[in-house]
Design a protein around this motif. Sequence first.
Motif, PDB file in Angstrom:
ATOM      1  N   SER A 156       0.818  -1.220   0.000  1.00 12.96           N
ATOM      2  CA  SER A 156       0.000   0.000   0.000  1.00 12.96           C
ATOM      3  C   SER A 156       0.848   1.265   0.000  1.00 12.96           C
ATOM      4  CB  SER A 156      -0.920   0.016   1.226  1.00 12.96           C
ATOM      5  OG  SER A 156      -0.168   0.167   2.416  1.00 12.96           O
ATOM      6  N   GLY A 157       2.152   1.133   0.295  1.00  7.82           N
ATOM      7  CA  GLY A 157       3.016   2.310   0.366  1.00  7.82           C
ATOM      8  C   GLY A 157       2.599   3.262   1.471  1.00  7.82           C
ATOM      9  N   CYS A 158       1.957   2.743   2.516  1.00  6.06           N
ATOM     10  CA  CYS A 158       1.422   3.619   3.562  1.00  6.06           C
ATOM     11  C   CYS A 158       2.503   4.059   4.541  1.00  6.06           C
ATOM     12  CB  CYS A 158       0.298   2.919   4.310  1.00  6.06           C
ATOM     13  SG  CYS A 158       0.793   1.460   5.231  1.00  6.06           S
ATOM     14  N   ARG A 159       2.230   5.142   5.225  1.00  4.27           N
ATOM     15  CA  ARG A 159       3.069   5.578   6.334  1.00  4.27           C
ATOM     16  C   ARG A 159       2.789   4.659   7.527  1.00  4.27           C
ATOM     17  NH1 ARG A 159       0.588  10.162   4.072  1.00  4.27           N
ATOM     18  NH2 ARG A 159       2.032  11.641   3.081  1.00  4.27           N
ATOM     19  N   VAL A 160       3.726   4.595   8.453  1.00  2.00           N
ATOM     20  CA  VAL A 160       3.545   3.688   9.584  1.00  2.00           C
ATOM     21  C   VAL A 160       2.316   4.074  10.413  1.00  2.00           C
ATOM     22  CG1 VAL A 160       5.131   4.972  11.099  1.00  2.00           C
ATOM     23  CG2 VAL A 160       4.691   2.553  11.532  1.00  2.00           C
ATOM     24  N   GLN A 161       2.058   5.368  10.574  1.00  3.70           N
ATOM     25  CA  GLN A 161       0.877   5.786  11.332  1.00  3.70           C
ATOM     26  C   GLN A 161      -0.403   5.377  10.604  1.00  3.70           C
ATOM     27  OE1 GLN A 161       0.912   7.288  14.519  1.00  3.70           O
ATOM     28  NE2 GLN A 161      -1.232   6.642  14.383  1.00  3.70           N
ATOM     29  N   GLU A 162      -0.380   5.446   9.281  1.00  4.62           N
ATOM     30  CA  GLU A 162      -1.537   5.020   8.502  1.00  4.62           C
ATOM     31  C   GLU A 162      -1.788   3.527   8.692  1.00  4.62           C
ATOM     32  OE1 GLU A 162      -1.032   8.333   4.892  1.00  4.62           O
ATOM     33  OE2 GLU A 162      -0.339   6.261   4.615  1.00  4.62           O
ATOM     34  N   LEU A 163      -0.718   2.748   8.784  1.00  2.00           N
ATOM     35  CA  LEU A 163      -0.847   1.313   9.026  1.00  2.00           C
ATOM     36  C   LEU A 163      -1.453   1.053  10.404  1.00  2.00           C
ATOM     37  CD1 LEU A 163       0.110  -1.622   7.934  1.00  2.00           C
ATOM     38  CD2 LEU A 163       1.916  -1.339   9.629  1.00  2.00           C
ATOM     39  N   ILE A 164      -0.947   1.769  11.407  1.00  4.09           N
ATOM     40  CA  ILE A 164      -1.421   1.601  12.777  1.00  4.09           C
ATOM     41  C   ILE A 164      -2.905   1.936  12.891  1.00  4.09           C
ATOM     42  CG2 ILE A 164      -1.216   2.554  15.108  1.00  4.09           C
ATOM     43  CD1 ILE A 164       1.789   2.973  14.480  1.00  4.09           C
ATOM     44  N   ASP A 165      -3.338   2.940  12.148  1.00  3.77           N
ATOM     45  CA  ASP A 165      -4.719   3.420  12.247  1.00  3.77           C
ATOM     46  C   ASP A 165      -5.723   2.562  11.470  1.00  3.77           C
ATOM     47  OD1 ASP A 165      -3.919   5.509  13.860  1.00  3.77           O
ATOM     48  OD2 ASP A 165      -3.768   6.951  12.222  1.00  3.77           O
ATOM     49  N   LEU A 166      -5.246   1.569  10.734  1.00  2.00           N
ATOM     50  CA  LEU A 166      -6.152   0.761   9.923  1.00  2.00           C
ATOM     51  C   LEU A 166      -7.147  -0.005  10.796  1.00  2.00           C
ATOM     52  CD1 LEU A 166      -3.770  -0.828   7.247  1.00  2.00           C
ATOM     53  CD2 LEU A 166      -5.449   0.988   6.887  1.00  2.00           C
ATOM     54  N   ASN A 167      -8.409   0.039  10.376  1.00  2.00           N
ATOM     55  CA  ASN A 167      -9.444  -0.794  10.959  1.00  2.00           C
ATOM     56  C   ASN A 167      -9.841  -1.862   9.945  1.00  2.00           C
ATOM     57  OD1 ASN A 167      -9.565   0.637  13.385  1.00  2.00           O
ATOM     58  ND2 ASN A 167     -11.010   2.121  12.531  1.00  2.00           N
ATOM     59  N   VAL A 168     -10.652  -2.812  10.382  1.00  2.00           N
ATOM     60  CA  VAL A 168     -11.100  -3.866   9.470  1.00  2.00           C
ATOM     61  C   VAL A 168     -11.835  -3.250   8.283  1.00  2.00           C
ATOM     62  CG1 VAL A 168     -12.547  -5.925   9.256  1.00  2.00           C
ATOM     63  CG2 VAL A 168     -11.242  -5.519  11.360  1.00  2.00           C
ATOM     64  N   SER A 169     -12.604  -2.196   8.548  1.00  2.00           N
ATOM     65  CA  SER A 169     -13.379  -1.548   7.483  1.00  2.00           C
ATOM     66  C   SER A 169     -12.505  -0.816   6.473  1.00  2.00           C
ATOM     67  CB  SER A 169     -14.380  -0.564   8.093  1.00  2.00           C
ATOM     68  OG  SER A 169     -13.709   0.445   8.845  1.00  2.00           O
ATOM     69  N   SER A 170     -11.215  -0.634   6.778  1.00  2.00           N
ATOM     70  CA  SER A 170     -10.311   0.056   5.848  1.00  2.00           C
ATOM     71  C   SER A 170     -10.038  -0.787   4.610  1.00  2.00           C
ATOM     72  CB  SER A 170      -8.991   0.390   6.545  1.00  2.00           C
ATOM     73  OG  SER A 170      -9.189   1.188   7.695  1.00  2.00           O
ATOM     74  N   PHE A 171     -10.221  -2.101   4.734  1.00  2.00           N
ATOM     75  CA  PHE A 171      -9.976  -3.007   3.613  1.00  2.00           C
ATOM     76  C   PHE A 171     -11.292  -3.319   2.916  1.00  2.00           C
ATOM     77  CE2 PHE A 171      -9.742  -7.589   2.293  1.00  2.00           C
ATOM     78  CZ  PHE A 171      -9.041  -7.358   1.106  1.00  2.00           C
ATOM     79  N   ILE A 172     -11.347  -3.062   1.620  1.00  2.00           N
ATOM     80  CA  ILE A 172     -12.537  -3.348   0.823  1.00  2.00           C
ATOM     81  C   ILE A 172     -12.146  -4.372  -0.233  1.00  2.00           C
ATOM     82  CG2 ILE A 172     -14.298  -2.407  -0.703  1.00  2.00           C
ATOM     83  CD1 ILE A 172     -14.024   0.252   0.716  1.00  2.00           C
ATOM     84  N   SER A 173     -12.683  -5.572  -0.108  1.00  2.00           N
ATOM     85  CA  SER A 173     -12.353  -6.634  -1.053  1.00  2.00           C
ATOM     86  C   SER A 173     -13.270  -6.544  -2.265  1.00  2.00           C
ATOM     87  CB  SER A 173     -12.474  -7.992  -0.365  1.00  2.00           C
ATOM     88  OG  SER A 173     -13.797  -8.175   0.124  1.00  2.00           O
ATOM     89  N   GLY A 174     -13.188  -7.546  -3.114  1.00  2.00           N
ATOM     90  CA  GLY A 174     -14.010  -7.546  -4.327  1.00  2.00           C
ATOM     91  C   GLY A 174     -13.152  -7.688  -5.556  1.00  2.00           C
ATOM     92  N   THR A 175     -13.710  -7.311  -6.694  1.00  2.00           N
ATOM     93  CA  THR A 175     -12.971  -7.452  -7.952  1.00  2.00           C
ATOM     94  C   THR A 175     -11.810  -6.467  -8.040  1.00  2.00           C
ATOM     95  OG1 THR A 175     -14.570  -5.965  -8.995  1.00  2.00           O
ATOM     96  CG2 THR A 175     -14.966  -8.333  -9.206  1.00  2.00           C
ATOM     97  N   SER A 176     -11.929  -5.318  -7.374  1.00  2.63           N
ATOM     98  CA  SER A 176     -10.850  -4.317  -7.349  1.00  2.63           C
ATOM     99  C   SER A 176     -10.566  -3.960  -5.892  1.00  2.63           C
ATOM    100  CB  SER A 176     -11.253  -3.070  -8.149  1.00  2.63           C
ATOM    101  OG  SER A 176     -11.521  -3.387  -9.488  1.00  2.63           O
ATOM    102  N   PRO A 177      -9.883  -4.840  -5.179  1.00  3.32           N
ATOM    103  CA  PRO A 177      -9.653  -4.609  -3.741  1.00  3.32           C
ATOM    104  C   PRO A 177      -8.792  -3.381  -3.486  1.00  3.32           C
ATOM    105  CG  PRO A 177      -8.354  -6.465  -4.518  1.00  3.32           C
ATOM    106  CD  PRO A 177      -9.267  -6.087  -5.640  1.00  3.32           C
ATOM    107  N   ILE A 178      -9.162  -2.640  -2.454  1.00  4.31           N
ATOM    108  CA  ILE A 178      -8.440  -1.416  -2.114  1.00  4.31           C
ATOM    109  C   ILE A 178      -8.264  -1.317  -0.601  1.00  4.31           C
ATOM    110  CG2 ILE A 178      -9.241  -0.107  -4.132  1.00  4.31           C
ATOM    111  CD1 ILE A 178     -11.257   1.268  -2.204  1.00  4.31           C
TER     112      ILE A 178
END
Length: 335
Positions: A156-178
């Motif tokens: 994801s190329g995220c910053r470490v704080q962005e990684l720490i702040d991730l919740n389950v809802s931050s991940f959206i699966s499907g045909t184009s996961p983001i």
Amino acid sequence: MNDFATYLTGFLSVYLPSQKNASRNTITSYRDTFKLLIKYCHDIKSIPAERLTMNKLSNQLVIGYLEWLETERKCSISTRNQRLAAIHAFFRYAQYEEPEGLLHFQKVIAIPLKKAPKPVIPYLTPDAMQVLLAQPDRSTAQGRRDAVLMSVLYDSGCRVQELIDLNVSSFISGTSPIMILTGKGNKTRRVPLMKNTVSLLEAYIHENSLDKPWKIDYPLFVNRQLNHLTKEGVSYIIGKYVPYARKENKMVPEKVTPHMFRHSKAMHLLQAGVNLIYIRDFLGHSDIQTTEIYAKADTELKRIAIENAYADLVDNSLPDWNRDTSLIEWLSKLK
């Protein structure tokens, strides 16, 4: 009346979070700047906090504080400049609150940042990154968690704080996961994830029963206390795999920081021919000039560009001067 205390409270508690929409990390950094400034005034200038006023915060006092940071606390020029930037922001805020102090405030605002040599951007080659990501033992729950964490950090190329702040809802699966990331200034962006990372992430979510509807706001990665990880925790997770990765590939640096994952992703995208504009948006940079540092740092791309732009002017079939006996005799007589 202590006008400094009044302005500082308004600056940190109201202006930054409400008007500037500053991130929690920015506010914490600014707060630490003034904690150190108050300590400097108390320990070095013998001015207790309750007697510290805006008039006493002269440009000479601030310059002395900056020099103290460098000489006594051994701060880098970069850290010194960050502290000064916080002070500049505070005095810009104060000049609108107290226009009669405009001249005094602008003398502090006029203190220039100190020039510093531009550091070399540290990053891992694709091979080195692949070796590092393969280190966690995926036969254990902790190893699987670490493998997913490092894969998401890189992919994801995220910053470490962005990684720490991730919740389950931050991940959206499907045909184009983001992955939805919240960066500096509370700005959100959506970044695509590659299929291997998605597979690891989906398995991790299922294994830890995070796919329940009522768990969408749970932290994606947690420590043993089931709280969000800390920056130090992420650094520790990465650091414990580095020595093993170095045994397989000496191109892995002795120290790998979380931010090097972000640098590595940016460099690999650039080397793959991705446009800088897209890399800027992927990383969440507000200015393309910030993203251009990767293009300036990539010597391999420079070499390829030069080779493609210019014809070979030097004949690689030059004669072997070792066969020229007269030349060899002349060289042997040189003292």
